[in-house]
Enzyme design. Structure first.
Site: not given
Length: 217
Positions: A45, A74, A134, A22, A164, A186
């Site tokens: 991703e 997303t 997911k 991200r 997390g 992430g």
């Protein structure tokens, strides 16, 4: 690699890590993809709320080739699915369960990983054609919940907690023992502006923890 190859790979080796990048910029995409491949990641991703995400996906696909899968996160609409397909993406990962998006993803021959929390969402996603699930946010899906989901889900459907997850073998082992098949990583793996050297360090830390988690009962 196409959807059939992906499903075969999940059956042969159903444990995997997805790198969620991200905030990555196209200028860093190529080098980041190379580093992650070197560190053992095969699923990359680029969330669509990143800068110029379609350009980053295209650049990563050129690097990854047949060595793995690249796609978008997303993803909320069928129009976005089409844009990902047009730039060569293979993965469509969403934070939610939208059967319309799932069916359109499969119609385009892409891999669908929708976000689910409840049994109703999970079974709805599977009925719509989801390739894997997911479990998001993972903070809401602890190990007893995963065990309960596993009791009613088809065993061949992979479940990946996202959110997390730390490079902690104990945490990962608990999830795997409860029925998880891997993880989406992430902010602990990558944050916008992170150097490539730091990305390598984080990627190796996660891979080491994952290896230990899988090797111990």
């Amino acid at each position: 690699m196409n959807l059939e190859d992906f499903m075969h790979q999940w059956r042969q080796e159903p444990l995997a890590l997805i790198a969620i990048l991200r905030g990555i910029e196209p200028e860093q995409a190529t080098e980041a993809a190379e580093v992650l491949l070197e560190c053992g990641f095969r699923y990359l991703e680029v969330p669509l709320n990143s800068p110029s995400p379609y350009r980053s996906i295209q650049r990563m696909r050129e690097v990854v080739g047949e060595r793995g899968y690249v796609g978008a996160g997303t993803v909320l609409t069928t129009q976005q699915v089409d844009q990902v397909a047009e730039c060569g993406g293979q993965l469509i990962i969403s934070p939610n369960c939208d059967p319309v998006v799932i069916r359109h993803t499969r119609l385009r021959g892409l891999i669908s990983l929708p976000g689910v929390v409840t049994p109703s969402e999970a079974l709805s996603a599977i009925a719509a054609g989801a390739s894997a699930l997911k479990l998001f946010p993972a903070e809401m899906v602890d190990t007893p919940v995963i065990k309960a989901l596993r009791a009613v889900l088809p065993p061949e459907v992979a479940c990946l907690p996202v959110g997390g997850i730390k490079p902690d073998a104990t945490q990962m082992r608990c999830y795997l023992q409860s029925g998880a098949n891997g993880f989406g990583l992430g902010g602990g793996l990558y944050q916008a502006g992170m150097s490539i050297s730091r990305l390598r360090e984080c990627a190796l830390a996660y891979q080491q923890a994952f290896t230990v988690a899988r090797s111990q009962p």
